[in-house]
Design a protein around this motif. Structure first.
Motif, PDB file in Angstrom:
ATOM      1  N   PHE A  84       0.845  -1.200   0.000  1.00 31.70           N
ATOM      2  CA  PHE A  84       0.000   0.000   0.000  1.00 31.70           C
ATOM      3  C   PHE A  84       0.877   1.245   0.000  1.00 31.70           C
ATOM      4  N   GLU A  85       0.623   2.136  -0.944  1.00 34.77           N
ATOM      5  CA  GLU A  85       1.394   3.380  -1.039  1.00 34.77           C
ATOM      6  C   GLU A  85       0.419   4.558  -1.069  1.00 34.77           C
ATOM      7  N   ALA A  86       0.700   5.553  -0.218  1.00 36.95           N
ATOM      8  CA  ALA A  86      -0.202   6.705  -0.120  1.00 36.95           C
ATOM      9  C   ALA A  86      -0.174   7.566  -1.391  1.00 36.95           C
ATOM     10  N   GLY A  96       8.607   7.002  -2.913  1.00 35.49           N
ATOM     11  CA  GLY A  96       8.864   7.845  -1.740  1.00 35.49           C
ATOM     12  C   GLY A  96       9.815   8.973  -2.088  1.00 35.49           C
ATOM     13  N   ARG A  97      10.838   9.135  -1.264  1.00 32.30           N
ATOM     14  CA  ARG A  97      11.786  10.236  -1.477  1.00 32.30           C
ATOM     15  C   ARG A  97      12.849   9.906  -2.529  1.00 32.30           C
ATOM     16  N   THR A  98      12.576   8.882  -3.345  1.00 30.68           N
ATOM     17  CA  THR A  98      13.472   8.609  -4.483  1.00 30.68           C
ATOM     18  C   THR A  98      12.719   8.750  -5.810  1.00 30.68           C
ATOM     19  N   ALA A 134      16.530  11.594  -3.860  1.00 32.66           N
ATOM     20  CA  ALA A 134      17.865  10.992  -3.978  1.00 32.66           C
ATOM     21  C   ALA A 134      18.483  11.153  -5.363  1.00 32.66           C
ATOM     22  N   LEU A 135      19.847  11.227  -5.362  1.00 26.29           N
ATOM     23  CA  LEU A 135      20.592  11.419  -6.617  1.00 26.29           C
ATOM     24  C   LEU A 135      21.451  10.217  -6.987  1.00 26.29           C
ATOM     25  N   PHE A 136      22.192   9.685  -5.978  1.00 26.37           N
ATOM     26  CA  PHE A 136      23.185   8.681  -6.358  1.00 26.37           C
ATOM     27  C   PHE A 136      23.297   7.565  -5.324  1.00 26.37           C
ATOM     28  N   LEU A 137      23.795   6.433  -5.816  1.00 26.71           N
ATOM     29  CA  LEU A 137      24.173   5.314  -4.956  1.00 26.71           C
ATOM     30  C   LEU A 137      25.671   5.440  -4.706  1.00 26.71           C
ATOM     31  N   ILE A 148      29.798   0.976  -0.211  1.00 26.00           N
ATOM     32  CA  ILE A 148      29.227   1.254   1.116  1.00 26.00           C
ATOM     33  C   ILE A 148      27.699   1.117   1.084  1.00 26.00           C
ATOM     34  N   TYR A 149      27.156   0.652  -0.060  1.00 30.44           N
ATOM     35  CA  TYR A 149      25.733   0.300  -0.170  1.00 30.44           C
ATOM     36  C   TYR A 149      25.650  -1.209  -0.444  1.00 30.44           C
ATOM     37  N   PRO A 150      26.144  -2.053   0.481  1.00 28.26           N
ATOM     38  CA  PRO A 150      26.310  -3.471   0.133  1.00 28.26           C
ATOM     39  C   PRO A 150      25.009  -4.203  -0.196  1.00 28.26           C
ATOM     40  N   PRO A 161      -3.543   5.413   1.026  1.00 28.98           N
ATOM     41  CA  PRO A 161      -2.930   5.552   2.355  1.00 28.98           C
ATOM     42  C   PRO A 161      -3.618   4.654   3.374  1.00 28.98           C
ATOM     43  N   VAL A 162      -2.827   3.951   4.133  1.00 27.54           N
ATOM     44  CA  VAL A 162      -3.400   3.125   5.206  1.00 27.54           C
ATOM     45  C   VAL A 162      -3.779   4.048   6.355  1.00 27.54           C
ATOM     46  N   GLU A 163      -4.993   3.848   6.881  1.00 28.21           N
ATOM     47  CA  GLU A 163      -5.502   4.779   7.898  1.00 28.21           C
ATOM     48  C   GLU A 163      -5.599   4.168   9.284  1.00 28.21           C
ATOM     49  N   GLY A 215      12.719   1.318   7.294  1.00 22.93           N
ATOM     50  CA  GLY A 215      12.825   2.722   6.885  1.00 22.93           C
ATOM     51  C   GLY A 215      14.229   3.210   7.146  1.00 22.93           C
ATOM     52  N   ASP A 216      14.615   4.252   6.422  1.00 20.74           N
ATOM     53  CA  ASP A 216      15.981   4.758   6.576  1.00 20.74           C
ATOM     54  C   ASP A 216      16.245   5.275   7.980  1.00 20.74           C
ATOM     55  N   TYR A 217      15.182   5.621   8.718  1.00 17.26           N
ATOM     56  CA  TYR A 217      15.369   6.287  10.013  1.00 17.26           C
ATOM     57  C   TYR A 217      16.038   5.404  11.061  1.00 17.26           C
ATOM     58  N   ALA A 228      19.363   9.050   6.589  1.00 13.79           N
ATOM     59  CA  ALA A 228      18.886   9.084   5.211  1.00 13.79           C
ATOM     60  C   ALA A 228      19.890   8.415   4.282  1.00 13.79           C
ATOM     61  N   GLY A 229      19.382   7.658   3.332  1.00 11.95           N
ATOM     62  CA  GLY A 229      20.228   6.949   2.371  1.00 11.95           C
ATOM     63  C   GLY A 229      19.464   5.747   1.854  1.00 11.95           C
ATOM     64  N   VAL A 230      19.537   5.524   0.549  1.00 16.22           N
ATOM     65  CA  VAL A 230      18.812   4.406  -0.054  1.00 16.22           C
ATOM     66  C   VAL A 230      19.249   3.084   0.576  1.00 16.22           C
ATOM     67  N   GLU A 231      20.548   2.965   0.877  1.00 20.41           N
ATOM     68  CA  GLU A 231      21.027   1.715   1.479  1.00 20.41           C
ATOM     69  C   GLU A 231      20.346   1.465   2.829  1.00 20.41           C
TER      70      GLU A 231
HETATM   71  C1  LIG Z   1      16.500  15.804  -1.350  1.00 18.45           C
HETATM   72  C2  LIG Z   1      16.959  14.431  -0.984  1.00 18.45           C
HETATM   73  C3  LIG Z   1      18.140  13.946  -1.528  1.00 18.45           C
HETATM   74  C4  LIG Z   1      18.566  12.660  -1.224  1.00 18.45           C
HETATM   75  N1  LIG Z   1      19.698  12.175  -1.822  1.00 18.45           N
HETATM   76  C5  LIG Z   1      20.052  10.893  -1.637  1.00 18.45           C
HETATM   77  C6  LIG Z   1      21.114  10.320  -2.391  1.00 18.45           C
HETATM   78  O1  LIG Z   1      21.721  10.954  -3.256  1.00 18.45           O
HETATM   79  N2  LIG Z   1      21.436   9.010  -2.155  1.00 18.45           N
HETATM   80  C7  LIG Z   1      20.756   8.263  -1.245  1.00 18.45           C
HETATM   81  O2  LIG Z   1      21.095   7.088  -1.076  1.00 18.45           O
HETATM   82  N3  LIG Z   1      19.722   8.780  -0.535  1.00 18.45           N
HETATM   83  C8  LIG Z   1      19.351  10.063  -0.715  1.00 18.45           C
HETATM   84  N4  LIG Z   1      18.276  10.576  -0.046  1.00 18.45           N
HETATM   85  C9  LIG Z   1      17.615   9.745   0.980  1.00 18.45           C
HETATM   86  C10 LIG Z   1      16.657   8.718   0.391  1.00 18.45           C
HETATM   87  O3  LIG Z   1      15.803   9.317  -0.532  1.00 18.45           O
HETATM   88  C11 LIG Z   1      15.856   8.138   1.549  1.00 18.45           C
HETATM   89  O4  LIG Z   1      16.761   7.644   2.505  1.00 18.45           O
HETATM   90  C12 LIG Z   1      14.953   6.994   1.114  1.00 18.45           C
HETATM   91  O5  LIG Z   1      14.018   7.415   0.159  1.00 18.45           O
HETATM   92  C13 LIG Z   1      14.216   6.455   2.330  1.00 18.45           C
HETATM   93  O6  LIG Z   1      13.393   5.395   1.910  1.00 18.45           O
HETATM   94  P1  LIG Z   1      12.203   4.870   2.820  1.00 18.45           P
HETATM   95  O7  LIG Z   1      11.533   3.799   2.043  1.00 18.45           O
HETATM   96  O8  LIG Z   1      12.712   4.592   4.172  1.00 18.45           O
HETATM   97  O9  LIG Z   1      11.232   6.143   2.994  1.00 18.45           O
HETATM   98  P2  LIG Z   1      10.478   6.998   1.893  1.00 18.45           P
HETATM   99  O10 LIG Z   1      11.268   7.080   0.653  1.00 18.45           O
HETATM  100  O11 LIG Z   1      10.094   8.261   2.569  1.00 18.45           O
HETATM  101  O12 LIG Z   1       9.169   6.140   1.605  1.00 18.45           O
HETATM  102  C14 LIG Z   1       8.114   6.060   2.543  1.00 18.45           C
HETATM  103  C15 LIG Z   1       6.833   5.843   1.753  1.00 18.45           C
HETATM  104  O13 LIG Z   1       5.750   5.593   2.650  1.00 18.45           O
HETATM  105  C16 LIG Z   1       4.587   6.178   2.085  1.00 18.45           C
HETATM  106  N5  LIG Z   1       3.562   6.346   3.127  1.00 18.45           N
HETATM  107  C17 LIG Z   1       3.567   7.229   4.151  1.00 18.45           C
HETATM  108  N6  LIG Z   1       2.437   7.082   4.887  1.00 18.45           N
HETATM  109  C18 LIG Z   1       1.723   6.086   4.323  1.00 18.45           C
HETATM  110  C19 LIG Z   1       0.477   5.459   4.634  1.00 18.45           C
HETATM  111  N7  LIG Z   1      -0.269   5.848   5.680  1.00 18.45           N
HETATM  112  N8  LIG Z   1       0.040   4.468   3.833  1.00 18.45           N
HETATM  113  C20 LIG Z   1       0.771   4.063   2.762  1.00 18.45           C
HETATM  114  N9  LIG Z   1       1.953   4.626   2.419  1.00 18.45           N
HETATM  115  C21 LIG Z   1       2.431   5.611   3.199  1.00 18.45           C
HETATM  116  C22 LIG Z   1       5.119   7.509   1.546  1.00 18.45           C
HETATM  117  O14 LIG Z   1       4.220   8.080   0.608  1.00 18.45           O
HETATM  118  C23 LIG Z   1       6.434   7.069   0.923  1.00 18.45           C
HETATM  119  O15 LIG Z   1       6.284   6.698  -0.431  1.00 18.45           O
HETATM  120  C24 LIG Z   1      17.811  11.856  -0.335  1.00 18.45           C
HETATM  121  C25 LIG Z   1      16.621  12.345   0.207  1.00 18.45           C
HETATM  122  C26 LIG Z   1      16.193  13.619  -0.110  1.00 18.45           C
HETATM  123  C27 LIG Z   1      14.897  14.111   0.467  1.00 18.45           C
END
Ligand SMILES: Cc1cc2nc3c(=O)[nH]c(=O)nc-3n(C[C@H](O)[C@H](O)[C@H](O)COP(=O)(O)OP(=O)(O)OC[C@H]3O[C@@H](n4cnc5c(N)ncnc54)[C@H](O)[C@@H]3O)c2cc1C
Length: 440
Positions: free
Chosen positions: A29-31, A37-39, A54-57, A61-63, A227-229, A410-412, A416-419
């Motif tokens: 499920f994606e909102a 998301g942030r990619t 996000a821009l690059f991998l 260090i992204y094993p 979005p899941v509620e 999640g990245d948290y 922050a980082g795709v890895e």
């Molecule tokens: C400007 C910017 C530049 C960046 N540059 C880089 C980079 O160069 N290299 C790199 O590796 N990383 C980069 N990052 C970090 C990277 O984008 C994030 O670390 C990564 O996207 C995190 O992925 P995630 O799946 O944890 O979260 P997200 O990408 O935030 O995905 C979470 C998803 O959950 C969905 N969601 C939220 N609530 C609900 C709900 N209730 N129901 C259903 N879906 C929901 C959201 O819509 C979203 O699609 C960058 C980030 C930003 C903002």
């Protein structure tokens, strides 16, 4: 076993890929109206492909990201990028460096012999010291997480000059916050493993990774704009409610931002677990894409300009020539500059201020150009997850406080980082596979 994945960023998509590979029944499920998301990518009608985040991998260090791309036979589709950069000093001086090499910074002429020896000495010490093997694995980082902040550590171990001309420009670009707000285990692991860094991106932009993860997933299992509620317990199962319906599943992977996960689960979490999740720090973030239908700087010697200087607050952390980073992201003969702002000045800037400042900075960095064809602002109220000192420990404990049958990704869990996202999504799915193994 039926699983619901909530959130379709790279964490949720990596979880989906892992479940699919193991023939587990799931729905995602994606909102938003598309995954990523942030990619996510933004494809403009005039042919520019903008990365919304996000821009690059970063290669070795992204094993886990690299391992999954290899497994999907997509690694060869990555477009490499040298990240040739230049530091732009307050007095206008320029110093060439490479973003993928800490040691290239040693040649910066503002560093004296003593500074250089300290960098080498600290680098060697870190090389032999234990640290997180994967710099984006929150549980490994938690082992080395103390009260130390990156500014104090850098000044004490690298010196004030190296703080300003090495650590600060790199971290301003990556995280955009004062280094006092950052914990040290990640940058230490980064320094130790700097030789593994290799920058790249899929030709379609980072967002393409999510499409690759979901390649073999039937579209009727991918629910966008959904979005899941709410989440409720029914016997041993979970009811997942969304606008217009609900489904009953055995297990959950929640791959949203931390504060959304905390609120979805609030009724099922202890006060302690809820507080830990809510303590995750997200910063305001802004970047601007400035497009030029005719490239004003076809012969510019580097692809990135990083503003530096001693002390002070700089509005911008980095400017990137995206047409060099990823040629397919701009039409033929065009150029697009990504202007990445630092967080502190944003609180006093309107959207128009940011756009105006972006164009001014681009002209100062690369040379005066014609009026841009477009100026596109991306402004996030909660843009990047920042690991403050102590963060990894606080978050790592959350895994053991979750209700039965729930995994978070999640990245948290690191920063922050795709890895970080991919690693956590894959791990969440693998944890559920362990449940299945116990069931039979
Ligand atoms: C400007 C910017 C530049 C960046 N540059 C880089 C980079 O160069 N290299 C790199 O590796 N990383 C980069 N990052 C970090 C990277 O984008 C994030 O670390 C990564 O996207 C995190 O992925 P995630 O799946 O944890 O979260 P997200 O990408 O935030 O995905 C979470 C998803 O959950 C969905 N969601 C939220 N609530 C609900 C709900 N209730 N129901 C259903 N879906 C929901 C959201 O819509 C979203 O699609 C960058 C980030 C930003 C903002």
């Amino acid at each position: 076993m039926k699983v619901a994945i909530i959130g379709g960023g790279p964490a949720g998509c990596a979880a989906a890929y892992t479940l699919q590979k193991n023939q587990i029944d799931f729905e995602i499920f994606e909102a938003a109206d598309e995954v990523g998301g942030r990619t996510k990518q933004l494809h403009r009608d005039d042919g520019y492909n903008l990365g919304t985040g996000a821009l690059f991998l970063m290669g070795g260090i992204y094993p886990r990201t690299m391992a999954l791309l290899r497994e999907m036979e997509r690694k060869k589709q990555l477009v490499p990028w040298t990240g040739a950069s230049e530091l732009m000093d307050d007095d206008g001086s320029r110093y060439p460096v490479r973003l993928d090499s800490f040691f290239s910074f040693i040649k910066v002429p503002t560093l004296g012999l003593r500074d250089k020896l300290r960098i080498i000495g600290t680098g060697l010490r870190l090389f032999f010291a234990p640290s997180a093997r994967n710099p984006f694995d929150g549980s490994q980082l938690a082992r080395y997480d103390g009260d130390e902040n990156l500014e104090d550590w850098s000044r004490a171990n690298l010196g004030d000059k190296a703080f300003e001309y090495v650590m600060r420009p790199i971290m301003d670009f990556l995280y955009a916050v004062p280094l006092r707000e950052l914990s040290t285990p990640f940058p230490k692991a980064l320094m130790k493993q700097g030789h593994k860094i290799a920058l790249s991106s899929p030709e379609g932009g980072i967002g393409q990774i999510n499409e690759w993860f979901l390649d073999n997933v039937s579209p009727d299992r991918i629910h966008v704009s959904t979005p899941v509620e709410g989440l409720t317990r029914e016997d041993q199962k979970w009811r997942v409610s969304y606008s217009g319906g609900s489904i009953l599943v055995d297990k959950l992977i929640i791959a949203t931002e931390a504060f959304i996960a905390a609120n979805l689960l609030k009724a099922h979490l202890s006060e302690d677990a809820y507080r830990r999740l809510m303590s995750t720090h997200y910063t305001e973030y802004a970047h601007v894409a400035v497009g030029y239908d005719e490239d004003p700087w076809p012969d510019y010697p580097t692809d990135i300009v990083l503003p530096v200087g001693e002390g002070g607050v700089r509005n911008v952390g980095a400017m990137v020539l995206h047409g060099r980073r990823l040629p397919a992201s701009v039409p033929n003969g065009a150029q697009m500059v990504g202007v990445y702002f630092n967080t502190p000045p944003l609180k006093d800037m309107s959207d128009d201020d940011i756009k105006e400042e972006a164009v001014k900075q681009v002209n100062a960095a690369f040379g005066q150009a014609q009026k841009p064809s477009f100026v596109h602002l991306f402004r996030y109220e909660k843009g990047l997850t920042i690991a403050k000192p102590g963060h990894y420990k606080i978050l790592n404990k959350v895994h053991s406080l979750l209700p039965e049958g729930v995994e978070l990704a999640g990245d948290y869990f690191s920063q922050a980082g795709v890895e970080a996202a991919v690693h956590s999504g894959e791990k969440a799915a693998k944890n559920l596979l362990r449940y299945r193994a116990q069931e039979f």
